[in-house]
Design a protein around this motif. Structure first.
Motif, PDB file in Angstrom:
ATOM      1  N   PRO A 115       0.803  -1.233   0.000  1.00 21.36           N
ATOM      2  CA  PRO A 115       0.000   0.000   0.000  1.00 21.36           C
ATOM      3  C   PRO A 115       0.827   1.271   0.000  1.00 21.36           C
ATOM      4  CG  PRO A 115      -0.830  -1.573   1.624  1.00 21.36           C
ATOM      5  CD  PRO A 115       0.491  -2.102   1.135  1.00 21.36           C
ATOM      6  N   ARG A 141      -9.713   7.267  -8.217  1.00 24.66           N
ATOM      7  CA  ARG A 141      -9.065   6.203  -7.456  1.00 24.66           C
ATOM      8  C   ARG A 141      -7.970   6.721  -6.528  1.00 24.66           C
ATOM      9  NH1 ARG A 141      -7.751   2.216 -12.606  1.00 24.66           N
ATOM     10  NH2 ARG A 141      -9.777   2.401 -13.638  1.00 24.66           N
ATOM     11  N   GLY A 164      -7.627   8.791  -4.161  1.00 23.93           N
ATOM     12  CA  GLY A 164      -7.813   9.045  -2.744  1.00 23.93           C
ATOM     13  C   GLY A 164      -7.769   7.804  -1.877  1.00 23.93           C
ATOM     14  N   GLN A 165      -7.745   6.632  -2.478  1.00 20.48           N
ATOM     15  CA  GLN A 165      -7.715   5.399  -1.700  1.00 20.48           C
ATOM     16  C   GLN A 165      -6.354   5.215  -1.040  1.00 20.48           C
ATOM     17  OE1 GLN A 165      -9.598   1.926  -3.677  1.00 20.48           O
ATOM     18  NE2 GLN A 165      -9.961   3.304  -5.416  1.00 20.48           N
ATOM     19  N   THR A 166      -6.348   4.535   0.100  1.00 23.93           N
ATOM     20  CA  THR A 166      -5.099   4.331   0.855  1.00 23.93           C
ATOM     21  C   THR A 166      -4.503   2.947   0.623  1.00 23.93           C
ATOM     22  OG1 THR A 166      -6.388   3.604   2.776  1.00 23.93           O
ATOM     23  CG2 THR A 166      -5.817   5.951   2.646  1.00 23.93           C
ATOM     24  N   ASN A 167      -4.922   2.285  -0.429  1.00 17.12           N
ATOM     25  CA  ASN A 167      -4.405   0.955  -0.744  1.00 17.12           C
ATOM     26  C   ASN A 167      -3.523   1.006  -1.980  1.00 17.12           C
ATOM     27  OD1 ASN A 167      -6.223   1.390  -2.793  1.00 17.12           O
ATOM     28  ND2 ASN A 167      -7.711  -0.136  -2.084  1.00 17.12           N
ATOM     29  N   GLN A 168      -3.193  -0.158  -2.527  1.00 20.38           N
ATOM     30  CA  GLN A 168      -2.322  -0.215  -3.705  1.00 20.38           C
ATOM     31  C   GLN A 168      -2.957   0.484  -4.903  1.00 20.38           C
ATOM     32  OE1 GLN A 168      -3.020  -2.723  -1.640  1.00 20.38           O
ATOM     33  NE2 GLN A 168      -1.307  -4.161  -1.399  1.00 20.38           N
ATOM     34  N   GLU A 169      -4.262   0.400  -5.039  1.00 22.58           N
ATOM     35  CA  GLU A 169      -4.931   1.046  -6.163  1.00 22.58           C
ATOM     36  C   GLU A 169      -4.772   2.553  -6.104  1.00 22.58           C
ATOM     37  OE1 GLU A 169      -9.216   0.936  -8.547  1.00 22.58           O
ATOM     38  OE2 GLU A 169      -9.022  -0.018  -6.582  1.00 22.58           O
ATOM     39  N   GLY A 170      -4.873   3.121  -4.893  1.00 21.78           N
ATOM     40  CA  GLY A 170      -4.676   4.555  -4.749  1.00 21.78           C
ATOM     41  C   GLY A 170      -3.252   4.970  -5.046  1.00 21.78           C
ATOM     42  N   ARG A 180      -2.193   7.528  -8.060  1.00 19.93           N
ATOM     43  CA  ARG A 180      -1.435   8.767  -7.812  1.00 19.93           C
ATOM     44  C   ARG A 180      -0.154   8.793  -8.636  1.00 19.93           C
ATOM     45  NH1 ARG A 180      -3.252   7.418  -2.656  1.00 19.93           N
ATOM     46  NH2 ARG A 180      -1.229   6.579  -1.990  1.00 19.93           N
TER      47      ARG A 180
END
Length: 462
Positions: free
Chosen positions: A132, A330, A332-338, A342
């Motif tokens: 993450p 996407r 803003g997510q705090t996982n690998q996708e975010g 970014r």
């Protein structure tokens, strides 16, 4: 579906009695190994839930090399197997450059195959979005140092194998093991999660290549099986080779003095079953050793050296890329996708364009006369590619290795693209690819491999 019964009634250790065929030609063969276990803690690859560096060594890791042939003609061929998730193209290319400089080895006569264990050190730029958050500076330094050291080790083990060449004989045969299970659970033709799909295709073949000295003693043995090296889960945070490491140890126990090399077939959509316990990995390793012993106790086909070696590169197109708005949604997510989103936005903001294809995907073929064709495919290749290749080439003389020469991502088939799911979509985030593949990628890869096969293999289809 290719299903063969496991020879479960065989004892763990067999008396190996198969005679070496009298018509097996003597050729120069060398074998070597090097310990590649990290000297200290390092982030492990394979699972994104680990948040700390490794906690000790359960099992040593190895790189092993087999050098086949003399310096005359096209020169020798070298196969390296390595206990890791996957070897990036940059590392393979650098090892090939060094070997060309130091030994004259041609690029198409070098292949590097990974065991895909999920309990080995992370490598620079392999699955860079697995976690993450990016590793901190100290952790990344450990990863980078290990990556550099591994490049040195792979070069050294290949040179050692080349220096070790002396007269030997090759033969090969095919057995089976049955612990691989299709892991893609479907509902109405759509992926719904991981589990066991008893109706899904699985490849249980266990090809075996044996190297013997003129006196009949076994010097080396290569085998491969189409199954993820994921008996151990993300809760296990020690260095280990998983079932492939245990298989090497079991085979070498049964063949004292021999070196066992393990590669992986097209098993990207197969998991070992059962899984989750260290003892289960050992049991799977013993199953491989029993399957190998059964092959060695049966008639095998003699081989000459590698008479044909070619490598080509093809571009595999992606589906239409996400829009900036998609990335922003996407990010803003705090996982690998975010983290992935970014990073993609940052590249766009810097004026970079995102790739519309996976460029330079390597496909490699070796042939041992008309007796055996060995195919090397890069990345996490699903079972459909093995089934497809066996329809366009003689399946009785075909050996297919995946996880070879590069580790770009999963290589999904047309069937999986229709079903969706992890191997198609989610996994591409971990590998840093912008999106899933476009339909038709399977045909591009199969055509590339078929075009490299000598005509004797392509025209022998029944």
């Amino acid at each position: 579906m290719i299903l063969s019964p496991l020879l479960a009634t065989l004892p763990l250790t067999l008396t190996l009695t198969s005679a070496i065929p009298e018509d097996a030609p003597e050729i120069p063969v060398g074998v070597a190994r090097v310990d590649i276990t990290p000297e200290g803690p390092v982030r492990l690859t394979g699972y994104g839930n680990r948040s700390t560096e490794s906690e000790g060594v359960d099992q040593r890791l190895w790189a092993k090399a087999l050098a086949i042939g003399g310096d005359d003609g096209d020169g020798p061929a070298v196969l390296i197997t390595v206990d890791n998730l996957g070897i990036p193209d940059a590392m393979t290319t650098e090892v090939a450059r060094r070997l060309a400089d130091r030994s004259g080895l041609a690029r198409d006569r070098l292949a590097i195959s990974a065991s895909h264990t999920h309990t080995a050190p992370a490598l620079t730029n392999v699955a860079p979005f697995l976690f993450p958050e990016f590793p901190n500076r100290t952790e990344q330094d450990h990863i980078d140092r290990y990556t550099e050291a591994l490049t040195d080790h792979l070069t050294a083990v290949a040179l050692d194998a080349l220096a070790d060449r002396r007269p030997g004989r090759l033969d090969w045969g095919v057995g089976s093991a049955d612990f691989a299970a299709n892991r893609r659970v479907l509902r109405e033709g759509t992926w719904v999660g991981f589990g066991v799909n008893p109706d899904g295709p699985t490849d249980h073949s266990l090809p075996v290549l044996r190297v013997t000295d003129p006196d009949g003693s076994t010097r080396a043995l290569l085998t491969s099986y189409a199954c993820h090296c994921t008996t151990l889960t993300g809760e296990f945070n020690q260095i280990c080779g998983d079932w492939a490491g245990d298989a090497q140890e079991a085979i070498e126990r049964d063949l004292p003095g021999a070196i066992a090399l393990i590669a992986i077939g097209c098993g990207a959509d197969a998991n070992p079953e059962p899984r989750g316990e260290r003892s289960q990995a050992r049991a799977h390793g013993e199953a491989i050793a029993r399957g190998v012993a059964a092959v060695l106790n049966a008639p095998m086909t003699p081989l000459g050296g590698v008479s044909h070696a070619q490598l080509s590169r093809v571009n595999l197109p992606f589906a239409p890329l996400p829009s900036r708005e998609d990335w922003q949604a996407r990010a803003g997510q705090t996982n690998q996708e975010g983290l992935h989103a970014r990073t993609m936005l940052a590249r766009l903001d810097q004026g970079e364009s995102l790739p519309e294809a996976l460029e330079g995907y390597p496909v490699q073929v070796w042939a041992f006369g008309d007796d055996l064709a060995m195919v090397f495919l890069a990345g996490e290749v699903v079972v459909d590619y093995a089934l497809h290749l066996r329809r366009v080439a003689d399946p009785e003389r075909l050996w297919i290795n995946a996880y070879s020469n590069d580790a770009p991502c999963y290589i999904a088939s047309d069937r999986l693209l229709d079903e969706g799911g992890y191997e198609v979509d989610g996994s591409m985030i971990f590998y840093g690819q912008p999106t899933r593949f476009a339909p038709g990628v399977e045909g591009i890869v199969i055509d590339a491999a078929s075009n490299l096969l000598p005509a004797a293999f392509r025209t022998a289809v029944k």
